[in-house]
Enzyme design. Sequence first.
Site: not given
Length: 486
Positions: A183, A258, A292, A391
């Site tokens: 997906k 992750e 990231c 973040e």
Amino acid sequence: MTTPQRLFIGGEWTEPDDGHYEVINPATEDVVGLAPEASRAQVYAAAAAARGAFPAWSRTRPEERAAILDRAADLMQRDFAANAALARAESGATTGTARSMQVAVGAARFRRYARGALEPVEEAIPPQINEAGPMGRAGVLGALAVRQPVGVVTCITSYNNPWANPAGKVAPALAMGNTVVVKPAPQDPLSVYRMAEALAEAGVPAGVVNVVTGSGPAAGEAAVDSPDVDMVSFTGSTAVGQRIAEVCGRGMKRQLMELGGKGAAVVLDDADLDAAAAGIGTTFSFYSGQICTAPTRVLVQRGVHDALIERLTAYAGHLPVGDPAAKGTVVGPVISAAHRDRIESYVELGRKEGARVVTGGERPAGHDRGFYVAPTLLADCTNDMRVVREEIFGPVVVVVPFDDEEEGIALANDSDYGLIDYVWSGDVARAFGVARRLRAGGVGVNTIGRNMEAPFGGFKRSGVGRDVGSYALHAYSELQAIVWPG
């Protein structure tokens, strides 16, 4: 008008139940293509197809799985130029990034796990001598640890790399004998369908690989909660990862997560500041900071603070911002208007919190179309600011000074995240000493480079599990113990 993309379910290209949605080029705001909107029933059908294909595929000879993965890599390379052009158009990556870091890395990962399919899956355990007792007579018991495929794996991939990220999930999962439902991220899913085309042409059996998409969360939710799914491998935000983990927990589904990062770059007073600035500056230059692992949170010893700020400012000032298709462009757009607005709101929040905008902070001039954010440097930050703790996922670097090594380590570890941190020091022994004390899944010492056989994953809210290299093969397998009398 481009031909609308169809879903890939059970080896068949299938019309979506819920129509199509537009995939937008982040640089031009033009329509790249039409992606299919899968219904919940179609996602469940994809998982059921993967379940049906699992028994035969899991028993396929490793050499056969390896050959299919190798052929798929050949086909990805055959269509390299078209694949890279599509990746650039739907992700906003520069031409160089789309070619070298997206398509090339994606094909290389299929090659790596073609070899991985041939790695041993059995490990002998030293024999154990048992005395006579309630469990039986005295004797010697041998044992073998065997890695078995998990089953059906849902792979939910991130928008920041529509080739390397899916390849890093699909290839090791297939190598280990699992079947998959992929997906992709809604923003740039078309590249993953090209990957599926290559796998189909390479001879992957029907149902072993399935691809479903949707513009909203419904398709992903179905791909997680389907009773046919045994494991979910997800790359994305911590918030979404937490919701997926809750669903997996109810069904005891295996997870590989992750998640987010806020990489600390600890710059000590004996560091090579030019090298540190070049490494940290990749947050500005590489895919507009939508990574990231980026060193977005700079912790610098006070004695070299001003000198590093000066170098980072100069670095940002020399980066060409513009059309990712144009030669010489280093900084392209971010993925969407919504994400651009989110990044800009963080910069404004930083101002309100007392941070000083050294460079950037405004929309780049001359870009009326496209989702551009100027490389931005925020100084005079403290560790309690939201721009330091959360973040941002854009070309924004925050700088926090510290006095001594102990304070620098404490600041680095005072974070919800722990994916990859960095240390710059002229004394390698000192740098390694600091690195060992950082609560992060990886630490770069005087480099932002990665060893692609080393385990990758996060501490704390940055994830669960490890992949890359042989560690990915382990991640997509269950351990079985076989014991017998010697």
